[in-house]
Design an enzyme around this catalytic site. Sequence first.
Site, PDB file in Angstrom:
ATOM      1  N   ASP A  95      10.956  11.090   8.546  1.00 36.50           N
ATOM      2  CA  ASP A  95       9.986  10.008   8.379  1.00 36.50           C
ATOM      3  C   ASP A  95       9.635   9.490   9.768  1.00 36.50           C
ATOM      4  O   ASP A  95      10.543   9.219  10.565  1.00 36.50           O
ATOM      5  CB  ASP A  95      10.657   8.883   7.564  1.00 36.50           C
ATOM      6  CG  ASP A  95       9.755   8.331   6.490  1.00 36.50           C
ATOM      7  OD1 ASP A  95       8.681   7.825   6.845  1.00 36.50           O
ATOM      8  OD2 ASP A  95      10.141   8.390   5.305  1.00 36.50           O
ATOM      9  N   ASP A 201       4.650   7.317   8.299  1.00 34.28           N
ATOM     10  CA  ASP A 201       4.647   6.008   7.644  1.00 34.28           C
ATOM     11  C   ASP A 201       3.432   5.191   8.083  1.00 34.28           C
ATOM     12  O   ASP A 201       3.045   5.216   9.257  1.00 34.28           O
ATOM     13  CB  ASP A 201       5.933   5.284   8.079  1.00 34.28           C
ATOM     14  CG  ASP A 201       6.148   3.969   7.369  1.00 34.28           C
ATOM     15  OD1 ASP A 201       6.432   4.006   6.165  1.00 34.28           O
ATOM     16  OD2 ASP A 201       6.036   2.910   8.013  1.00 34.28           O
ATOM     17  N   GLU A 259       1.039   8.594   5.051  1.00 34.63           N
ATOM     18  CA  GLU A 259       0.899   7.508   4.079  1.00 34.63           C
ATOM     19  C   GLU A 259      -0.219   6.631   4.630  1.00 34.63           C
ATOM     20  O   GLU A 259      -0.012   5.866   5.561  1.00 34.63           O
ATOM     21  CB  GLU A 259       2.211   6.720   4.007  1.00 34.63           C
ATOM     22  CG  GLU A 259       2.151   5.618   2.986  1.00 34.63           C
ATOM     23  CD  GLU A 259       3.087   4.458   3.311  1.00 34.63           C
ATOM     24  OE1 GLU A 259       3.646   3.898   2.385  1.00 34.63           O
ATOM     25  OE2 GLU A 259       3.236   4.098   4.494  1.00 34.63           O
ATOM     26  N   HIS A 333      10.279   6.374  -2.808  1.00 38.93           N
ATOM     27  CA  HIS A 333      11.198   5.238  -2.628  1.00 38.93           C
ATOM     28  C   HIS A 333      10.512   3.885  -2.750  1.00 38.93           C
ATOM     29  O   HIS A 333      11.188   2.863  -2.732  1.00 38.93           O
ATOM     30  CB  HIS A 333      11.868   5.358  -1.255  1.00 38.93           C
ATOM     31  CG  HIS A 333      10.868   5.221  -0.147  1.00 38.93           C
ATOM     32  ND1 HIS A 333       9.878   6.162   0.081  1.00 38.93           N
ATOM     33  CD2 HIS A 333      10.658   4.243   0.752  1.00 38.93           C
ATOM     34  CE1 HIS A 333       9.126   5.759   1.078  1.00 38.93           C
ATOM     35  NE2 HIS A 333       9.571   4.597   1.510  1.00 38.93           N
ATOM     36  N   ASP A 334       9.183   3.866  -2.823  1.00 40.57           N
ATOM     37  CA  ASP A 334       8.449   2.599  -2.948  1.00 40.57           C
ATOM     38  C   ASP A 334       7.928   2.384  -4.365  1.00 40.57           C
ATOM     39  O   ASP A 334       7.188   1.417  -4.607  1.00 40.57           O
ATOM     40  CB  ASP A 334       7.227   2.591  -2.013  1.00 40.57           C
ATOM     41  CG  ASP A 334       7.610   2.537  -0.550  1.00 40.57           C
ATOM     42  OD1 ASP A 334       8.705   2.034  -0.239  1.00 40.57           O
ATOM     43  OD2 ASP A 334       6.803   2.991   0.280  1.00 40.57           O
TER      44      ASP A 334
HETATM   45  C1  NOJ Z   1       5.907   2.260   3.946  1.00 40.95           C
HETATM   46  C2  NOJ Z   1       7.290   2.678   3.540  1.00 40.95           C
HETATM   47  O1  NOJ Z   1       7.180   3.674   2.567  1.00 40.95           O
HETATM   48  C3  NOJ Z   1       7.977   1.440   3.034  1.00 40.95           C
HETATM   49  O2  NOJ Z   1       9.201   1.729   2.418  1.00 40.95           O
HETATM   50  C4  NOJ Z   1       8.148   0.490   4.186  1.00 40.95           C
HETATM   51  O3  NOJ Z   1       8.654  -0.745   3.713  1.00 40.95           O
HETATM   52  C5  NOJ Z   1       6.811   0.217   4.889  1.00 40.95           C
HETATM   53  N1  NOJ Z   1       6.008   1.402   5.057  1.00 40.95           N
HETATM   54  C6  NOJ Z   1       7.046  -0.349   6.250  1.00 40.95           C
HETATM   55  O4  NOJ Z   1       7.509   0.652   7.123  1.00 40.95           O
END
Ligand code: NOJ
Length: 557
Positions: A95, A201, A259, A333-334
């Site tokens: 990541d 990210d 992302e 994970h989000d």
């Molecule tokens: C996206 C990540 O997937 C998330 O888990 C994180 O809190 C935020 N970016 C900040 O890095």
Amino acid sequence: MWWKEASIYQIWPASFKDSNDDGVGDIQGIISKLDYVKNLGVDIIWLSPMYDSPQDDMGYDISNYEKVYPKYGDLNDMTQLIEGCHSRGMKLILDLVINHTSSEHEWFKQSRASLDNPKRDWYIWKKPKYVDGKRCPPNNWLSYFSGSAWEYDEATDEYYLHLFAKSQPDLNWENEECRNAIYNSAVKFWFEKGIDGFRIDTAGMYSKDQRFLDAPIVFPDNEYQPCKVFHQNGPRIHEFHQEMFKKVTSHYDAMTVGEVGHCSRDELIRYVGASRGEMNMMFLFDMVELGSDPLDRFRYMDFDLTDFKNTVIRQSEFIGTTDAWTTVFNENHDQARSITRFANDSPEYRVKSGKLLAMLQSCLSGTLFLYQGQEIGMTNVPKEWPIEEYKDINSINYYQELVEKHPKDSAKVKEFMKVLNLIARDNARTPVQWDSTAYAGFSGVEPWMRVNDNYKEINAASQVDDPESLYNFWSKCLANRKKFPSLIYGQIEILNLDNKDTFEFVKKTEGKDEIYVILNFSQKDVDFTPNSEWKLLITNGDNSSKLTPYEGRIYSM
Ligand code: NOJ
């Protein structure tokens, strides 16, 4: 391109497997499960942040890009992991978190030390604004984790920008020296260690609108306002990605997946066009964010199967006739667990409906991503869990702000807890359920986060050798996907879009195969007679003249 037909498995280290009984997952734990991952039919592992970090945002707050978080292991463990993946014919991507660092990073410590520190300009510092003599943040931007996006630093009487937590200051990408330091420390360092790429990210946020204007007021009852328009796809964002690609990534046989977040299709395509030299593919969030207000995920509304199908259409039409590439996923994970969100997690239907989702995902075009635990059908946490069991900074801050704002409104808080239970990131973060022993075999001691209560019914040990299990069904679907080009590359034609019970579509690639898929998303029996010339490839049912609840079928036409 090796990454187009690949299936990728995401590992979130804190909750994957604890090898040394300290209650936290670690790299040796991951190494001990590489065969399990490989046997599923996975080609690439994406490892969420394992860098040194105070863990305020579970590793997305990095204090040293070149060091491993000691509870996860060290650089030698990482070398072993890279070799462990490569010797099994798998690749490993990490990541890349470079929109911000932790406030504990040496760069930030120096930056905050004085106004004339050489690294002062590596972060975004602004003078306070005074309103009626009162000191206020420089503008009204809202942080993604509640409250102002600016934090006051007394020592130098300035505010620094943090789009996420206070302890995640945003790096100043306008500063060339800072950009070069990022490329060397966060990117090149790991390519030289032998990794095969990155998930990038918050890849759309590096270039901020330098005017730092107040954001328009969209939530009049809030002091701070969503500010995406000023930091998403900013004026220099493509220049920055192209520079990073040219200076570092292009020197390696690497894959990158970004992302990026929401914006128009034309804008998004610019990041992933093959000839652009930025990144190979990105995640589109239409499906996983279904029901949420794009400006505030916890403002949530229900949706139906047609809405769900429309997200598939948007994702499938994304690349169109361009030279870009895309992804397929419905967990990470989000996000909450897909069986709970999009199917049925009751004991009666969870395995069957998990198989239904596996059939859908494995028939959609793009590089496919699975998230740890998805292959065994892990579900959201129980509805009764109190707020104390939620560990994510996003959940906790939002809850606290709500309670402070409405201290006497218990109905509002109760309503929020329902939404939290449905979509909180915590749902994805409970320890992986390996077996039916204490703590689900994740650890020998009480883990950092509570294990989902259903681990005795849902765990890997009971599935690996059972040919009827969800794990083996996923494995079958991943293998099937590689046999038919139209599943990975084909155009989709959705039939009967308005039907709220079944999801029916055809996938085709000119001159190659044609696939017909029908999925019953309802709890009813649905009459169905297939064309007698079609060949049944995969089903989770008994192939009768009815589709039973949550039954699906994939035919080659
Ligand atoms: C996206 C990540 O997937 C998330 O888990 C994180 O809190 C935020 N970016 C900040 O890095």
